[in-house]
Design a protein around this motif. Structure first.
Motif, PDB file in Angstrom:
ATOM      1  N   PRO A  30       0.842  -1.189   0.000  1.00 58.59           N
ATOM      2  CA  PRO A  30       0.000   0.000   0.000  1.00 58.59           C
ATOM      3  C   PRO A  30       0.882   1.245   0.000  1.00 58.59           C
ATOM      4  CG  PRO A  30      -0.017  -1.036   2.163  1.00 58.59           C
ATOM      5  CD  PRO A  30       0.835  -1.887   1.272  1.00 58.59           C
TER       6      PRO A  30
ATOM      7  N   SER B 224       0.486   5.447   0.148  1.00 55.42           N
ATOM      8  CA  SER B 224      -0.318   6.656   0.256  1.00 55.42           C
ATOM      9  C   SER B 224       0.020   7.584  -0.905  1.00 55.42           C
ATOM     10  CB  SER B 224      -0.012   7.340   1.587  1.00 55.42           C
ATOM     11  OG  SER B 224      -0.783   8.492   1.737  1.00 55.42           O
TER      12      SER B 224
ATOM     13  N   THR C 154      -3.290   4.377  -1.995  1.00 57.72           N
ATOM     14  CA  THR C 154      -4.332   4.618  -1.000  1.00 57.72           C
ATOM     15  C   THR C 154      -4.456   6.112  -0.715  1.00 57.72           C
ATOM     16  OG1 THR C 154      -2.785   4.359   0.835  1.00 57.72           O
ATOM     17  CG2 THR C 154      -3.943   2.368   0.099  1.00 57.72           C
TER      18      THR C 154
ATOM     19  N   TYR D 213      -6.298   8.205  -2.050  1.00 59.55           N
ATOM     20  CA  TYR D 213      -6.309   8.919  -3.328  1.00 59.55           C
ATOM     21  C   TYR D 213      -7.433   9.946  -3.338  1.00 59.55           C
ATOM     22  CZ  TYR D 213      -6.814   9.819  -8.316  1.00 59.55           C
ATOM     23  OH  TYR D 213      -6.915  10.434  -9.540  1.00 59.55           O
TER      24      TYR D 213
ATOM     25  N   ILE E 215      -7.394   3.287  -3.939  1.00 58.69           N
ATOM     26  CA  ILE E 215      -8.425   3.351  -2.910  1.00 58.69           C
ATOM     27  C   ILE E 215      -8.629   4.835  -2.606  1.00 58.69           C
ATOM     28  CG2 ILE E 215      -9.091   2.697  -0.576  1.00 58.69           C
ATOM     29  CD1 ILE E 215      -8.686   0.278  -2.488  1.00 58.69           C
TER      30      ILE E 215
ATOM     31  N   GLY F 178     -15.334   3.715  -0.490  1.00 58.79           N
ATOM     32  CA  GLY F 178     -14.317   2.858   0.122  1.00 58.79           C
ATOM     33  C   GLY F 178     -14.624   1.382  -0.075  1.00 58.79           C
TER      34      GLY F 178
ATOM     35  N   ASP G 231     -14.154   0.488  -3.755  1.00 56.25           N
ATOM     36  CA  ASP G 231     -12.741   0.370  -4.136  1.00 56.25           C
ATOM     37  C   ASP G 231     -12.128  -0.924  -3.614  1.00 56.25           C
ATOM     38  OD1 ASP G 231     -13.032   2.812  -5.366  1.00 56.25           O
ATOM     39  OD2 ASP G 231     -11.955   3.938  -3.815  1.00 56.25           O
ATOM     40  N   TYR G 232     -12.444  -1.285  -2.373  1.00 54.38           N
ATOM     41  CA  TYR G 232     -11.904  -2.534  -1.834  1.00 54.38           C
ATOM     42  C   TYR G 232     -12.531  -3.752  -2.507  1.00 54.38           C
ATOM     43  CZ  TYR G 232      -8.747  -0.549   1.541  1.00 54.38           C
ATOM     44  OH  TYR G 232      -7.682   0.100   2.105  1.00 54.38           O
TER      45      TYR G 232
END
Length: 118
Positions: free
Chosen positions: A5, A7, A42, A44, A70, A95, A98-99
């Motif tokens: 992941p 950021s 992530t 985003y 995400i 959320g 996206d997951y």
């Protein structure tokens, strides 16, 4: 395999290099055949230039191994305090969507875009 992941900010994108070095060291020194499955952007936020630039840099470097981002979403922060998953807390949220896309891709769904950004 490792999914990293990342950021969507400058320092995190730059920090991916250290993760790649660590994976290389694990393979070389520990003789463990670990490989990079991909990177998962992530936090985003399509409204911020740095977010768009981060996605662009990750896609440029990792290609198909850059997963769909995400998006930043308040419900993702609220769900743990309610002791629920995002799918329980807000199943229709960005959320959760996206997951769900991530899970579909990991399970091999063929119609999931590789790095679509909403």
């Amino acid at each position: 395999e490792v999914l990293v992941p990342v950021s969507c900010d400058y320092l995190s994108v730059v920090g991916v290099r250290q993760v790649l070095r660590t994976l290389k060291n694990v393979r070389k020194l520990l003789k463990h055949p670990v490989r990079l499955l991909g990177v998962l952007p992530t936090f985003y936020d399509v409204r911020n230039r740095i977010g768009r630039e981060s996605i662009e840099a990750l896609r440029e470097h990792f290609g198909d191994r850059c997963f769909a981002p995400i998006r930043i979403n308040t419900t993702l922060r609220e769900a743990p305090s309610a002791k629920q998953t995002i799918f329980e807390y807000a199943p229709e949220s960005h959320g959760a969507e996206d997951y769900r896309t991530l899970v579909d891709r990991l399970l091999g769904a063929t119609d999931v875009p590789l790095a679509a950004a909403s």
